[in-house]
Design an enzyme around this catalytic site. Structure first.
Site, PDB file in Angstrom:
ATOM      1  N   ARG A   1     -93.812  55.794  89.116  1.00 45.87           N
ATOM      2  CA  ARG A   1     -94.750  56.829  88.671  1.00 45.87           C
ATOM      3  C   ARG A   1     -94.987  56.790  87.162  1.00 45.87           C
ATOM      4  NH1 ARG A   1     -93.596  62.507  90.929  1.00 45.87           N
ATOM      5  NH2 ARG A   1     -95.758  62.693  90.265  1.00 45.87           N
ATOM      6  N   CYS A   2     -94.240  55.956  86.451  1.00 44.94           N
ATOM      7  CA  CYS A   2     -94.325  55.889  84.985  1.00 44.94           C
ATOM      8  C   CYS A   2     -95.219  54.721  84.576  1.00 44.94           C
ATOM      9  CB  CYS A   2     -92.922  55.704  84.412  1.00 44.94           C
ATOM     10  SG  CYS A   2     -92.884  55.378  82.639  1.00 44.94           S
ATOM     11  N   SER A   3     -96.219  54.988  83.762  1.00 44.11           N
ATOM     12  CA  SER A   3     -97.160  53.932  83.362  1.00 44.11           C
ATOM     13  C   SER A   3     -96.464  52.842  82.547  1.00 44.11           C
ATOM     14  CB  SER A   3     -98.329  54.514  82.580  1.00 44.11           C
ATOM     15  OG  SER A   3     -97.891  55.086  81.360  1.00 44.11           O
TER      16      SER A   3
ATOM     17  N   ASN B   1     -89.398  53.131  87.453  1.00 47.23           N
ATOM     18  CA  ASN B   1     -89.939  54.345  88.057  1.00 47.23           C
ATOM     19  C   ASN B   1     -91.425  54.066  88.293  1.00 47.23           C
ATOM     20  OD1 ASN B   1     -91.092  56.809  88.658  1.00 47.23           O
ATOM     21  ND2 ASN B   1     -90.114  57.909  86.994  1.00 47.23           N
TER      22      ASN B   1
ATOM     23  N   ARG C   1     -94.590  50.657  84.931  1.00 45.38           N
ATOM     24  CA  ARG C   1     -95.516  49.769  85.655  1.00 45.38           C
ATOM     25  C   ARG C   1     -95.978  48.623  84.756  1.00 45.38           C
ATOM     26  NH1 ARG C   1     -97.604  54.799  87.317  1.00 45.38           N
ATOM     27  NH2 ARG C   1     -99.450  54.485  86.026  1.00 45.38           N
TER      28      ARG C   1
END
Length: 113
Positions: free
Chosen positions: A9-11, A7, A14
């Site tokens: 948008r998920c740190s 995802n 990433r």
């Protein structure tokens, strides 16, 4: 082939992807919020993780709290909830053959690559 269920948008997701990039190994990104996972695919991932379906649920998500929290659900019902609401799936998940980990913390990914 290494796969990351990602995802953007998920740190943590990433960070997990960065670990794979730094490893230099080939991998495939699966954006599971865009490419919905089917129940059999999710069951396969859960089997590789060697966990119960409930252990893969993000229990702080609003949809979990409003629709599922406090209910007695079978493993199949939990899987169906995650298929219907992929935001409920913990992330990132990295698979490598028959091995898999949830990248929390992201460094756990190093155990299977």
């Amino acid at each position: 082939m290494i796969e990351i269920y990602h995802n953007p948008r998920c740190s943590k997701s990433r960070q997990g992807l960065a670990i794979l990039e730094e490893s230099g190994k080939d991998y495939k990104i699966i954006k599971y919020l865009d490419e919905n996972l089917g129940p059999e695919q999710l069951k396969n991932i859960i089997a590789k993780l060697d966990i119960k379906p409930i252990e893969l649920v993000r229990k702080n998500e609003a949809i979990w709290k409003s629709d599922y929290k406090g209910k007695t659900l079978s493993d199949q019902e939990i899987i169906e909830a995650m298929v219907a609401n992929p935001k409920l799936i913990e992330r990132p998940i990295v698979t490598n053959g028959n091995d898999a980990v949830v990248g929390r913390p992201p460094e756990t990914i190093l155990n299977i690559i």
